[in-house]
Design an enzyme around this catalytic site. Structure first.
Site, PDB file in Angstrom:
ATOM      1  CG  ASP A  43      37.429  37.860  42.279  1.00 34.95           C
ATOM      2  OD1 ASP A  43      38.177  37.497  41.358  1.00 34.95           O
ATOM      3  OD2 ASP A  43      37.528  38.975  42.838  1.00 34.95           O
ATOM      4  CD  GLU A  98      34.910  40.288  40.757  1.00 38.50           C
ATOM      5  OE1 GLU A  98      36.151  40.412  40.798  1.00 38.50           O
ATOM      6  OE2 GLU A  98      34.352  39.319  40.213  1.00 38.50           O
ATOM      7  CE  LYS A 141      39.483  44.272  42.860  1.00 38.92           C
ATOM      8  NZ  LYS A 141      40.710  44.011  42.092  1.00 38.92           N
TER       9      LYS A 141
END
Length: 241
Positions: free
Chosen positions: A72, A103, A105
């Protein structure tokens, strides 16, 4: 006239949290929601990290033809990055240039810590070359590859407290290639961790109101500590010509 730096960062935090919450509330499709959240985090890091660091969604490659998972957020060096490539909108960054992988989320949870750890491992396992440089002092010795930082960024934490025993237990289960150095839940707080030689984990956490300031300062401090990435040995890549 004095400047209230804490208030300036509080405004930054409020804006990013609002952007992330807007993505969560206003976008129904999980993939689209994730893409918007990733873009918000990349924009914030691009704006506030020193310009020597580039930020992009990317796949990391090495001189052996191996590649990582899609990451990401890759924070990478542009001084020695001769081989930054793009194809059909996908950015490829050589492993030697990578400082950190993050990352994104919607929340911090054990599932997402394990997921981010696996993504980090896909980068850390890649081969990194090193070349000598020449400066005013002459040729310098070949520099060893730096440790690659890894982390997880989210809007909130699924735990209460956000980074208590449950979070520390999830981090402790990761091996060295998967280990996450930084976790940030923009709405709930941030965590910086270090695994000590005896296997124990040292942590430093922030309250909810300063999670983004904590993240930025922790990232810059850790990046400063490793200096500059090792220059690429271009001979290792030229064999593919």
């Amino acid at each position: 006239m004095p400047v209230d730096i804490k208030q300036l960062f509080a405004g930054l935090q409020a804006r990013l949290v609002a952007d992330l919450e807007s993505a969560r509330a206003g976008i129904a499709h999980p993939g689209d929601k994730g893409s918007v959240s990733e873009a918000d985090w990349r924009r914030m890091l691009t704006t506030h990290l020193p310009e020597r660091y580039s930020v992009a969604k990317a796949t990391v490659i090495d001189s052996q033809g191996n590649s990582s998972d899609s990451i990401d957020i890759v924070i990478f060096d542009r001084v020695y990055t001769y081989l930054l490539m793009e194809r059909d909108g996908i950015v490829f960054v050589p492993a030697e240039a990578v400082y950190a992988v993050l990352e994104v989320k919607q929340d911090v949870s054990k599932e997402h810590i394990v997921y981010a750890g696996a993504k980090a491992a896909s980068v850390r396992r890649l081969m990194r070359t090193g070349g000598a440089t020449v400066d005013i002092r002459g040729a310098t010795p070949t520099k060893l590859p730096i440790p690659i930082l890894a982390g997880l960024l989210a809007l909130s934490s699924s735990w209460n407290p956000p980074f208590g025993d449950s979070a520390m237990s999830a981090l402790a289960e990761l091996d060295a290639s998967q280990f996450l150095d930084i976790c940030c839940a923009a709405r709930d707080g941030s965590l910086e961790v270090t695994r000590l030689p005896d296997g124990s984990i040292q942590k430093s956490a922030s309250p909810a109101g300063s999670s983004l300031l904590f993240l930025l300062l922790a990232l810059v401090r850790r990046l400063q500590a490793v200096g500059t990435v090792a220059p690429i040995d271009l001979n290792a890549y030229s064999r593919w010509l």
